[in-house]
Design an enzyme around this catalytic site. Sequence first.
Site, mmCIF file in Angstrom:
data_model
loop_
_atom_site.group_PDB
_atom_site.id
_atom_site.type_symbol
_atom_site.label_atom_id
_atom_site.label_comp_id
_atom_site.label_asym_id
_atom_site.label_seq_id
_atom_site.Cartn_x
_atom_site.Cartn_y
_atom_site.Cartn_z
ATOM 1 N N HIS A 127 64.741 -26.980 3.921
ATOM 2 C CA HIS A 127 64.324 -27.888 2.850
ATOM 3 C C HIS A 127 64.358 -27.178 1.491
ATOM 4 O O HIS A 127 64.964 -27.683 0.532
ATOM 5 C CB HIS A 127 62.908 -28.400 3.161
ATOM 6 C CG HIS A 127 62.374 -29.394 2.188
ATOM 7 N ND1 HIS A 127 62.392 -30.750 2.423
ATOM 8 C CD2 HIS A 127 61.803 -29.238 0.966
ATOM 9 C CE1 HIS A 127 61.857 -31.381 1.382
ATOM 10 N NE2 HIS A 127 61.489 -30.477 0.483
ATOM 11 N N GLU A 128 63.736 -26.013 1.402
ATOM 12 C CA GLU A 128 63.671 -25.313 0.107
ATOM 13 C C GLU A 128 65.035 -24.779 -0.324
ATOM 14 O O GLU A 128 65.374 -24.845 -1.506
ATOM 15 C CB GLU A 128 62.626 -24.188 0.144
ATOM 16 C CG GLU A 128 61.182 -24.659 0.347
ATOM 17 C CD GLU A 128 60.706 -25.715 -0.652
ATOM 18 O OE1 GLU A 128 61.276 -25.817 -1.759
ATOM 19 O OE2 GLU A 128 59.757 -26.456 -0.320
ATOM 20 N N HIS A 131 66.914 -27.563 -1.854
ATOM 21 C CA HIS A 131 66.562 -27.751 -3.266
ATOM 22 C C HIS A 131 67.315 -26.743 -4.138
ATOM 23 O O HIS A 131 67.793 -27.084 -5.221
ATOM 24 C CB HIS A 131 65.058 -27.552 -3.481
ATOM 25 C CG HIS A 131 64.210 -28.729 -3.080
ATOM 26 N ND1 HIS A 131 64.583 -30.036 -3.285
ATOM 27 C CD2 HIS A 131 62.969 -28.786 -2.505
ATOM 28 C CE1 HIS A 131 63.611 -30.848 -2.849
ATOM 29 N NE2 HIS A 131 62.636 -30.109 -2.356
ATOM 30 N N HIS A 137 64.726 -34.913 -2.938
ATOM 31 C CA HIS A 137 64.123 -35.488 -1.733
ATOM 32 C C HIS A 137 64.897 -36.704 -1.242
ATOM 33 O O HIS A 137 65.451 -37.471 -2.021
ATOM 34 C CB HIS A 137 62.654 -35.838 -1.991
ATOM 35 C CG HIS A 137 61.794 -34.619 -2.045
ATOM 36 N ND1 HIS A 137 60.659 -34.518 -2.788
ATOM 37 C CD2 HIS A 137 61.938 -33.421 -1.416
ATOM 38 C CE1 HIS A 137 60.127 -33.320 -2.625
ATOM 39 N NE2 HIS A 137 60.898 -32.625 -1.807
ATOM 40 N N CYS A 138 64.918 -36.843 0.078
ATOM 41 C CA CYS A 138 65.725 -37.860 0.743
ATOM 42 C C CYS A 138 64.808 -38.923 1.344
ATOM 43 O O CYS A 138 63.722 -38.607 1.849
ATOM 44 C CB CYS A 138 66.540 -37.178 1.840
ATOM 45 S SG CYS A 138 67.553 -38.308 2.797
ATOM 46 N N CYS A 143 65.444 -36.872 7.999
ATOM 47 C CA CYS A 143 66.200 -35.828 7.278
ATOM 48 C C CYS A 143 65.280 -34.682 6.869
ATOM 49 O O CYS A 143 64.148 -34.891 6.435
ATOM 50 C CB CYS A 143 66.847 -36.440 6.047
ATOM 51 S SG CYS A 143 67.735 -35.228 5.042
ATOM 52 N N CYS A 162 70.690 -34.941 6.728
ATOM 53 C CA CYS A 162 71.312 -36.198 7.155
ATOM 54 C C CYS A 162 72.740 -36.241 6.590
ATOM 55 O O CYS A 162 73.117 -35.407 5.759
ATOM 56 C CB CYS A 162 70.491 -37.392 6.681
ATOM 57 S SG CYS A 162 70.590 -37.702 4.918
ATOM 58 N N CYS A 165 72.928 -36.382 2.737
ATOM 59 C CA CYS A 165 72.581 -35.113 2.082
ATOM 60 C C CYS A 165 73.710 -34.089 2.262
ATOM 61 O O CYS A 165 73.992 -33.291 1.374
ATOM 62 C CB CYS A 165 71.273 -34.552 2.630
ATOM 63 S SG CYS A 165 69.818 -35.395 1.985
HETATM 64 ZN ZN LIG Z 1 60.828 -30.691 -1.443
HETATM 65 ZN ZN LIG Z 2 68.931 -36.706 3.709
#
Ligand SMILES: [Zn+2]
Ligand SMILES: [Zn+2]
Length: 176
Positions: A127-128, A131, A137-138, A143, A162, A165
């Site tokens: 996640h990070e 970014h 954000h999704c 995801c 996903c 993304c």
């Molecule tokens: Zn985040």
């Molecule tokens: Zn996504």
Amino acid sequence: MVSIFVWWIGEGEVDHELMEHVRVHLAAAFGRPVFLWESPERPRHAYDEKRKQWRTTPILSWLGEAGPGAGKVLAVTDADLFIPILTYVFGEAQLGGSAAVVSLKRLAEPAGGRALLVDRLAKEAVHEVGHAFGLVHCGQEHCVMSRSPAVREVDAKGKDLCSECRIHLDELAGGA
Ligand SMILES: [Zn+2]
Ligand SMILES: [Zn+2]
């Protein structure tokens, strides 16, 4: 192609097995080379005496100076992280920048055994770093880029990007 570096900056001893898991998972998620980076330096100036927590913003800028100096760097720590408007954060990243940080501290509760903790860390690491590649954000719940303010949401989401993304990542990073 942009490489990703993973660096343990925690107070406790580095857990090599855990770091290797994060490394392998990032390599699978981003399809890029991921290396472990080691240095004894720590961002002590980011420690807030009053809150007994570590502020993420100075950690991220410090990573740019103290880190490998190329690619994206993800710092992993056992320290409790915060940004001033929130009680705590699992991690933070420079959107479209080079640095990200993630902490084990708040991912450990509720406890569910080591495998679950490793899973949670892998998700927040992707996640990070997502970014740091510029992904926002999704809205897809499964995801890994969906928002996860609490451990419950971390456990509910998947470990991967996903398809939308993934396409967005290719547009952002291209061959880089
Ligand atoms: Zn985040
Ligand atoms: Zn996504």
